[in-house]
Design a protein around this motif. Structure first.
Motif, short mmCIF file in Angstrom:
data_model
loop_
_atom_site.label_atom_id
_atom_site.label_comp_id
_atom_site.label_asym_id
_atom_site.label_seq_id
_atom_site.Cartn_x
_atom_site.Cartn_y
_atom_site.Cartn_z
N TYR A 95 0.83 -1.20 0.00
CA TYR A 95 0.00 0.00 0.00
C TYR A 95 0.86 1.25 0.00
N CYS A 96 0.42 2.22 -0.73
CA CYS A 96 1.01 3.56 -0.72
C CYS A 96 0.20 4.41 0.24
N ALA A 97 0.88 5.26 1.00
CA ALA A 97 0.19 6.09 1.98
C ALA A 97 0.80 7.48 2.01
N ALA A 98 0.01 8.43 2.43
CA ALA A 98 0.47 9.82 2.51
C ALA A 98 0.04 10.44 3.82
N ARG A 99 0.88 11.36 4.30
CA ARG A 99 0.54 12.14 5.49
C ARG A 99 1.12 13.53 5.34
N SER A 100 0.50 14.47 5.99
CA SER A 100 1.05 15.82 5.99
C SER A 100 2.11 15.91 7.08
N GLY A 101 2.95 16.92 6.99
CA GLY A 101 3.99 17.08 7.99
C GLY A 101 5.36 16.74 7.46
N ALA A 102 6.35 16.81 8.34
CA ALA A 102 7.74 16.63 7.94
C ALA A 102 8.33 15.30 8.39
N THR A 103 7.66 14.63 9.31
CA THR A 103 8.22 13.43 9.90
C THR A 103 7.79 12.18 9.16
N ILE A 104 8.74 11.28 8.93
CA ILE A 104 8.41 9.99 8.32
C ILE A 104 7.94 9.07 9.43
N ALA A 105 6.65 8.99 9.61
CA ALA A 105 6.10 8.13 10.64
C ALA A 105 6.10 6.68 10.17
N THR A 106 6.15 5.76 11.12
CA THR A 106 6.19 4.34 10.76
C THR A 106 4.95 3.59 11.23
N THR A 107 3.98 4.31 11.74
CA THR A 107 2.74 3.69 12.22
C THR A 107 1.62 4.02 11.27
N GLN A 108 0.82 3.04 10.91
CA GLN A 108 -0.22 3.27 9.92
C GLN A 108 -1.24 4.30 10.39
N ASP A 109 -1.47 4.41 11.68
CA ASP A 109 -2.43 5.39 12.18
C ASP A 109 -2.01 6.83 11.89
N ASP A 110 -0.74 7.04 11.60
CA ASP A 110 -0.25 8.38 11.32
C ASP A 110 -0.48 8.80 9.88
N TYR A 111 -1.00 7.90 9.06
CA TYR A 111 -1.22 8.20 7.65
C TYR A 111 -2.72 8.26 7.38
N GLY A 112 -3.14 9.35 6.76
CA GLY A 112 -4.57 9.55 6.57
C GLY A 112 -5.08 9.19 5.19
N THR A 113 -4.18 8.99 4.25
CA THR A 113 -4.59 8.70 2.88
C THR A 113 -3.91 7.42 2.41
N TRP A 114 -4.71 6.54 1.82
CA TRP A 114 -4.21 5.24 1.39
C TRP A 114 -4.69 4.90 -0.02
N GLY A 115 -3.84 4.14 -0.72
CA GLY A 115 -4.28 3.57 -1.98
C GLY A 115 -4.98 2.25 -1.74
N GLN A 116 -5.39 1.61 -2.82
CA GLN A 116 -6.12 0.34 -2.74
C GLN A 116 -5.18 -0.85 -2.59
N GLY A 117 -3.92 -0.67 -2.89
CA GLY A 117 -2.95 -1.75 -2.74
C GLY A 117 -2.67 -2.48 -4.04
N THR A 118 -1.49 -3.09 -4.10
CA THR A 118 -1.12 -3.91 -5.24
C THR A 118 -0.48 -5.19 -4.71
N GLN A 119 -0.87 -6.33 -5.26
CA GLN A 119 -0.42 -7.61 -4.75
C GLN A 119 0.95 -7.98 -5.30
N VAL A 120 1.83 -8.37 -4.40
CA VAL A 120 3.14 -8.92 -4.78
C VAL A 120 3.21 -10.34 -4.26
N THR A 121 3.45 -11.28 -5.14
CA THR A 121 3.58 -12.68 -4.77
C THR A 121 4.91 -13.21 -5.26
N VAL A 122 5.68 -13.77 -4.33
CA VAL A 122 7.01 -14.27 -4.66
C VAL A 122 7.02 -15.79 -4.48
N SER A 123 7.31 -16.49 -5.53
CA SER A 123 7.37 -17.95 -5.46
C SER A 123 8.81 -18.40 -5.23
N SER A 124 8.94 -19.51 -4.51
CA SER A 124 10.28 -20.01 -4.20
C SER A 124 10.79 -20.95 -5.27
#
Length: 124
Positions: A95-124
């Motif tokens: 998922y891509c996420a955006a937040r206002s401000g200058a700090t790179i937060a690492t908690t999802q609650d700190d981000y107010g805008t999200w995309g729908q997501g893109t699936q990555v699948t890695v086979s062994s």
């Protein structure tokens, strides 16, 4: 307000690379902190990488350092995540996420805008 659309996911073999892209719309993109999170099946969403509005400051979770690179192009309003040497443990929805401000937060609650997501699948 920023709107986000991810692309670039897919099914790949271990050791290969992918480049995820996030296209943003909205006037505040250029001043937003942008980040990538991922969520594997049965697990909580976790921070992967973040970048400040200038692109000069970045942050990564320890397990992806050296393999993942986040970048942004403010003129094109895009954020990219280059993923090298993929391993099965990287399998997740990214998922891509955006937040206002200058700090790179690492908690999802700190981000107010999200995309729908893109699936990555890695086979062994």
């Amino acid at each position: 307000q920023v709107q986000l659309v991810e692309s670039g996911g897919g099914l790949v073999q271990a050791g290969q690379s992918l480049r995820l892209s996030c296209a943003a719309s909205g006037r505040t993109f250029g001043t937003s902190v942008m980040a990538w999170f991922r969520q594997a099946p049965g697990k909580e969403r976790e921070f992967v990488a973040g970048i400040n509005w200038t692109g000069r400051n970045t942050s990564y979770r320890d397990s992806v350092k050296g393999r993942f690179t986040i970048s942004r192009d403010n003129a094109k309003r895009t954020v990219a995540l280059q993923i090298n040497s993929l391993v099965p443990e990287d399998t997740a929805v990214y998922y891509c996420a955006a937040r206002s401000g200058a700090t790179i937060a690492t908690t999802q609650d700190d981000y107010g805008t999200w995309g729908q997501g893109t699936q990555v699948t890695v086979s062994s």
